[in-house]
Design a protein around this motif. Structure first.
Motif, PDB file in Angstrom:
ATOM      1  N   VAL A 256       0.515  -1.278  -0.077  1.00 12.27           N
ATOM      2  CA  VAL A 256      -0.037  -0.038  -0.116  1.00 12.27           C
ATOM      3  C   VAL A 256       1.076   1.182   0.063  1.00 12.27           C
ATOM      4  O   VAL A 256       1.831   1.339   0.728  1.00 12.27           O
ATOM      5  N   GLU A 257       0.586   2.121  -1.046  1.00  9.32           N
ATOM      6  CA  GLU A 257       1.326   3.408  -1.107  1.00  9.32           C
ATOM      7  C   GLU A 257       0.388   4.372  -0.933  1.00  9.32           C
ATOM      8  O   GLU A 257      -0.568   4.512  -1.823  1.00  9.32           O
ATOM      9  N   GLU A 258       0.607   5.458  -0.065  1.00  7.39           N
ATOM     10  CA  GLU A 258      -0.230   6.739   0.268  1.00  7.39           C
ATOM     11  C   GLU A 258       0.996   7.672  -0.038  1.00  7.39           C
ATOM     12  O   GLU A 258       1.833   8.053   0.779  1.00  7.39           O
ATOM     13  N   ARG A 259       0.841   8.488  -1.220  1.00  5.60           N
ATOM     14  CA  ARG A 259       1.631   9.563  -1.648  1.00  5.60           C
ATOM     15  C   ARG A 259       0.834  10.298  -2.610  1.00  5.60           C
ATOM     16  O   ARG A 259      -0.403  10.145  -3.064  1.00  5.60           O
ATOM     17  N   ASP A 260       1.490  11.177  -2.944  1.00 13.04           N
ATOM     18  CA  ASP A 260       1.027  12.229  -4.189  1.00 13.04           C
ATOM     19  C   ASP A 260       0.913  11.411  -5.460  1.00 13.04           C
ATOM     20  O   ASP A 260       1.623  10.462  -5.528  1.00 13.04           O
ATOM     21  N   LEU A 261      -0.057  11.785  -6.149  1.00 13.25           N
ATOM     22  CA  LEU A 261      -0.316  11.142  -7.509  1.00 13.25           C
ATOM     23  C   LEU A 261      -0.465  12.203  -8.607  1.00 13.25           C
ATOM     24  O   LEU A 261      -1.544  12.849  -8.874  1.00 13.25           O
ATOM     25  N   PRO A 262       0.573  12.230  -9.338  1.00 13.50           N
ATOM     26  CA  PRO A 262       0.438  13.212 -10.445  1.00 13.50           C
ATOM     27  C   PRO A 262      -0.562  12.510 -11.546  1.00 13.50           C
ATOM     28  O   PRO A 262      -0.551  11.270 -11.716  1.00 13.50           O
ATOM     29  N   ILE A 263      -1.021  13.268 -12.539  1.00 13.80           N
ATOM     30  CA  ILE A 263      -1.904  12.915 -13.509  1.00 13.80           C
ATOM     31  C   ILE A 263      -1.266  12.089 -14.519  1.00 13.80           C
ATOM     32  O   ILE A 263      -1.917  10.916 -14.978  1.00 13.80           O
ATOM     33  N   ASP A 264       0.058  12.325 -14.749  1.00 16.81           N
ATOM     34  CA  ASP A 264       0.609  11.355 -16.039  1.00 16.81           C
ATOM     35  C   ASP A 264       0.994  10.012 -15.376  1.00 16.81           C
ATOM     36  O   ASP A 264       0.495   9.192 -16.179  1.00 16.81           O
ATOM     37  N   GLU A 265       1.050   9.781 -14.234  1.00 14.23           N
ATOM     38  CA  GLU A 265       1.064   8.515 -13.557  1.00 14.23           C
ATOM     39  C   GLU A 265      -0.138   7.628 -13.655  1.00 14.23           C
ATOM     40  O   GLU A 265      -0.276   6.341 -13.883  1.00 14.23           O
ATOM     41  N   VAL A 266      -1.299   8.480 -13.265  1.00 14.84           N
ATOM     42  CA  VAL A 266      -2.649   7.724 -13.275  1.00 14.84           C
ATOM     43  C   VAL A 266      -2.970   7.588 -14.726  1.00 14.84           C
ATOM     44  O   VAL A 266      -3.483   6.419 -15.042  1.00 14.84           O
ATOM     45  N   LEU A 267      -2.829   8.456 -15.859  1.00 10.71           N
ATOM     46  CA  LEU A 267      -2.905   7.981 -17.350  1.00 10.71           C
ATOM     47  C   LEU A 267      -1.982   6.631 -17.564  1.00 10.71           C
ATOM     48  O   LEU A 267      -2.682   5.830 -18.406  1.00 10.71           O
ATOM     49  N   ALA A 268      -0.907   6.700 -17.290  1.00 12.21           N
ATOM     50  CA  ALA A 268       0.102   5.642 -17.788  1.00 12.21           C
ATOM     51  C   ALA A 268      -0.457   4.570 -16.947  1.00 12.21           C
ATOM     52  O   ALA A 268      -0.055   3.078 -17.469  1.00 12.21           O
ATOM     53  N   TRP A 269      -0.970   4.302 -15.561  1.00 12.65           N
ATOM     54  CA  TRP A 269      -1.288   3.320 -15.145  1.00 12.65           C
ATOM     55  C   TRP A 269      -2.558   2.561 -15.761  1.00 12.65           C
ATOM     56  O   TRP A 269      -2.559   1.450 -15.680  1.00 12.65           O
ATOM     57  N   ALA A 270      -3.198   3.090 -16.406  1.00 13.59           N
ATOM     58  CA  ALA A 270      -4.458   2.798 -17.288  1.00 13.59           C
ATOM     59  C   ALA A 270      -4.148   1.538 -18.180  1.00 13.59           C
ATOM     60  O   ALA A 270      -4.953   0.774 -18.317  1.00 13.59           O
ATOM     61  N   GLU A 271      -2.932   1.594 -18.756  1.00 14.96           N
ATOM     62  CA  GLU A 271      -2.285   0.723 -19.627  1.00 14.96           C
ATOM     63  C   GLU A 271      -2.412  -0.597 -19.163  1.00 14.96           C
ATOM     64  O   GLU A 271      -2.314  -1.488 -19.561  1.00 14.96           O
ATOM     65  N   HIS A 272      -1.929  -0.783 -17.877  1.00 14.61           N
ATOM     66  CA  HIS A 272      -1.882  -2.053 -17.189  1.00 14.61           C
ATOM     67  C   HIS A 272      -2.312  -2.267 -15.983  1.00 14.61           C
ATOM     68  O   HIS A 272      -2.425  -3.470 -15.606  1.00 14.61           O
ATOM     69  N   GLY A 273      -2.900  -1.380 -15.431  1.00 18.10           N
ATOM     70  CA  GLY A 273      -3.516  -1.665 -13.899  1.00 18.10           C
ATOM     71  C   GLY A 273      -5.191  -1.044 -13.907  1.00 18.10           C
ATOM     72  O   GLY A 273      -5.603  -1.185 -15.060  1.00 18.10           O
ATOM     73  N   GLU A 274      -5.403  -1.009 -12.712  1.00 12.34           N
ATOM     74  CA  GLU A 274      -6.897  -0.958 -12.514  1.00 12.34           C
ATOM     75  C   GLU A 274      -7.099   0.376 -11.725  1.00 12.34           C
ATOM     76  O   GLU A 274      -5.945   0.940 -11.063  1.00 12.34           O
TER      77      GLU A 274
END
Length: 333
Positions: A256-274
């Motif tokens: 579990v990671e509680e930290r800042d979430l930049p938009i670029d990471e969220v959009l990149a996550w969509a390619e492989h995660g949920e």
């Protein structure tokens, strides 16, 4: 136990509610009354100066025919924290706890069977009849608890579409963790525009590129190894379901990671995660797509992913008495 959960979420009220008013700033005994109009002076502080907050939690019908409240202590603590920040008379923990139990006990006949639940809405209002009190807190208050038999907040099998808002915050930073109506009103216009322009279900607020939450729930990223979400601060709601999902994720071996979430990471996550929304009403609802700067980005195949489904099942199993409750979250009524 019976009751229908087929109507739109929150539109059907249970027949009985609970009230407790203050006298000289002290909360009187909790009373069960018929659900109906409140006797509220038109000059009440809450109606003019926003001295009001609320909570939302559920009671679930279990496989053993017991009805269980889910984490009422945490919701009582959050209501008290909201009251303090709004300078309202803070209700004792015992008063809130009793009000929640009585609201369920008085409406056992309309608790829906699983997958429905009895949704509880404790509300706190400042009641001083003084329209000249813009710079003074309300010294009197009314606590009441509505109950509503509900089904799913987000209907349908597909994932939700989230429009990403990078300029406007969901609420003012100093009241982000308060569950008050003004926070939700601030998100309405943005959400309506996103729905009209992009077919979005919700808006993911990310002022300055810092991903926070949607108008209705906390936001999490999930894959086979990790659950990632924004670290708690005063800018957004400290969700009880969020906390529960993170705890269960650790129990199941996720990092579990509680930290800042930049938009670029969220959009990149969509390619492989949920991605998912966590909240009392939402439970854990899948995100199927993002809309960012007019571009639509799919999350996986657009449906609920296996890790989201696994965490959702784990939470519901505890709430419904289908699994052990090692953290002591449920309270039979």
């Amino acid at each position: 136990m019976s009751g229908s959960a087929t109507s739109a979420f929150g539109t059907v009220m249970a027949p009985r509610m609970v009230v407790a008013a203050t006298r000289d700033g002290i909360y009187e005994d909790v009373r069960v009354v018929a659900t109906g109009p409140l006797d509220l002076h038109p000059a009440s502080h809450a109606l003019h100066y926003g001295s009001t907050c609320f909570e939302g939690l559920k009671a679930h019908a279990g496989v053993d025919d017991k009805v269980r409240l889910f984490r009422p202590d945490r919701h009582a603590e959050r209501l008290r924290a909201s009251a303090a920040l709004l300078s309202l008379p803070v209700p004792p923990v015992e008063t809130v706890a009793q009000a929640l139990r009585e609201a369920v006990s008085a409406n056992l006949d309309v608790v829906p069977a699983s997958p429905g639940a009895l949704y509880l809405r404790p509300v706190l209002l400042g009641t001083d009849p003084n329209i000249g009190a813009a710079a003074a807190p309300s010294t009197e208050a009314l606590l009441y608890v509505l109950a509503s038999p509900v089904g799913d907040y987000f209907r349908g099998d597909g994932g939700l579409t989230l429009a990403i808002e990078t300029e406007l915050p969901r609420t003012t930073p100093q009241f982000g963790q308060v569950k008050c109506g003004a926070n939700y009103a601030m998100a309405l216009g943005v959400t309506r525009r996103a729905r009209a322009e992009h077919g979005a279900d919700q808006v993911l607020f990310a002022p300055g590129g810092d991903v926070q939450e949607t108008g209705a729930a906390n936001f999490v990223l999930i894959d086979d190894r990790r659950v990632v979400t924004k670290a708690l601060d005063g800018s957004f709601l400290h969700g009880v379901t969020r906390d529960s999902i993170l705890t269960l994720a650790r129990d199941l071996g996720y990092a579990v990671e509680e930290r800042d979430l930049p938009i670029d990471e969220v959009l990149a996550w969509a390619e492989h995660g949920e991605a998912a929304l966590a909240g009392t009403a939402a439970v854990l609802a899948p995100v199927g797509a993002f809309v960012h700067q007019g571009r639509r980005v799919a999350v996986g195949d657009g449906a609920m992913g296996p890790n989201t489904a696994r965490l959702r099942r784990a939470l519901l199993a505890i709430q419904r008495g289908e699994a052990a409750d090692p953290h002591g979250w449920t309270q039979p009524v």
